[in-house]
Design a protein around this motif. Structure first.
Motif, PDB file in Angstrom:
ATOM      1  N   UNK A  11       0.693  -0.866  -0.128  1.00 44.32           N
ATOM      2  CA  UNK A  11       0.004   0.065  -0.251  1.00 44.32           C
ATOM      3  C   UNK A  11       0.452   1.392  -0.364  1.00 44.32           C
ATOM      4  N   UNK A  12       0.279   2.162  -0.996  1.00 40.29           N
ATOM      5  CA  UNK A  12       1.371   3.007  -1.275  1.00 40.29           C
ATOM      6  C   UNK A  12       1.508   4.398  -1.137  1.00 40.29           C
ATOM      7  N   UNK A  13       2.134   5.274  -0.554  1.00 39.11           N
ATOM      8  CA  UNK A  13       2.220   6.892  -0.424  1.00 39.11           C
ATOM      9  C   UNK A  13       3.307   7.539  -1.204  1.00 39.11           C
ATOM     10  N   UNK A  14       2.772   8.745  -0.573  1.00 37.29           N
ATOM     11  CA  UNK A  14       3.961   9.540  -1.849  1.00 37.29           C
ATOM     12  C   UNK A  14       4.220  10.962  -1.386  1.00 37.29           C
ATOM     13  N   UNK A  15       5.069  11.824  -1.132  1.00 31.39           N
ATOM     14  CA  UNK A  15       5.158  13.156  -0.619  1.00 31.39           C
ATOM     15  C   UNK A  15       5.925  13.857  -0.757  1.00 31.39           C
ATOM     16  N   UNK A  16       5.437  15.253  -1.767  1.00 31.68           N
ATOM     17  CA  UNK A  16       6.536  15.949  -2.137  1.00 31.68           C
ATOM     18  C   UNK A  16       6.929  17.043  -0.699  1.00 31.68           C
ATOM     19  N   UNK A  17       7.130  18.186  -0.802  1.00 28.94           N
ATOM     20  CA  UNK A  17       7.705  19.006  -0.380  1.00 28.94           C
ATOM     21  C   UNK A  17       6.987  19.451   0.775  1.00 28.94           C
TER      22      UNK A  17
END
Length: 267
Positions: free
Chosen positions: A221-227
């Motif tokens: 299960x994936x999440x991604x973060x930017x600044x």
């Protein structure tokens, strides 16, 4: 530095596979169910290929390489929070989270206990209960109670390891649906749709030694973060907003199953 040397440093290269279709999400019967559950137009599966041996212990490197790959960036779809349109990720991913999701179930008999525990009647009808809320979900039957209400007497019907299984997660997501979900009175549409999507996404093979069928896929299960914070699968957290990465290490395929909670297509 030659590409070969780059690869030795563990660089994964991805390619988009637009020709791969997911029958389980596009057939007429499933489409009409997804419309009823307010998920149509908000759920999508995509396929990608990759060029290196997949090593599960390096899953974070794999997922990070995926989000930075020039073949992924213009093709990976997500729903815009502001416009509600499908867009691509127009931001640089700085950090990812990839949670292992166990995927061991080979049979829908996993759900037989729903009948044994009087959550579903023998004729498939879901037993009703008095309305209550488990924000943001309305609970008006025993099925949603067993899925959501931790202090209900039947919550233990599925233990913690069961609830972590990919098969259970899929089933629960379909049962809870989108923002204007019209719930089913019978269990079969949920079970059937879960089974079809699961079979479409997960790879199996016969073990040459034991002759037993085994699952070869890894699920995250994936999440991604930017600044600025979380940017994928959405900038808003919701139990029904998710992205699962299903990796087939033998075919070197990656299936992405995405859904963003909201009001699905009505027409």
């Amino acid at each position: 530095m030659a590409a070969g040397e780059l690869r030795d440093l563990g660089g994964y290269y991805f390619r988009f596979l637009p020709q791969k279709t997911f029958q389980s999400l596009s057939s007429q019967e499933i489409t009409s169910r997804l419309r009823q559950w307010s998920m149509l137009g908000r759920i999508k599966a995509q396929a990608f290929g990759f060029d290196q041996t997949f090593q599960a212990y390096r899953k974070d490197d794999f997922v990070m390489a995926f989000f930075k790959d020039p073949n992924v960036i213009p093709n990976l779809k997500l729903l815009s929070d502001s416009s509600g349109q499908w867009i691509t990720l127009g931001t640089e991913v700085k950090k990812i989270e990839a949670i292992n999701v166990p995927c061991t179930q080979l049979s829908m008999s996993f759900f037989h206990r729903l009948y044994d525990e009087d959550i579903v009647r023998d004729n498939g009808h879901i037993v009703k209960c008095l309305d209550s809320f488990c924000d943001p979900f309305l609970i008006s039957d025993e099925l949603r109670r067993v899925l959501l209400v931790e202090d209900s007497e039947k919550y233990e019907v599925f233990g913690q390891p069961d609830r972590e299984e990919f098969l259970f997660c899929l089933f629960k997501h379909l049962c809870l649906g989108g923002a204007l979900c019209q719930y089913e009175d019978v269990i079969n549409p949920y079970l059937e749709t879960t089974k079809l999507i699961y079979k479409d996404l997960v790879s199996v093979r016969k073990n040459p030694q034991t002759k037993k069928i085994q699952i070869t896929s890894f699920v995250f299960k994936v999440s991604a973060y930017d600044s600025a914070g979380m940017c994928y699968p959405s900038t808003k957290n919701h139990e029904q907003t998710f992205s699962y990465f299903i990796v087939d290490p033998i075919k070197r395929h990656l299936h992405v199953l995405y859904h963003c909670y909201g009001v699905g297509d009505m027409s």
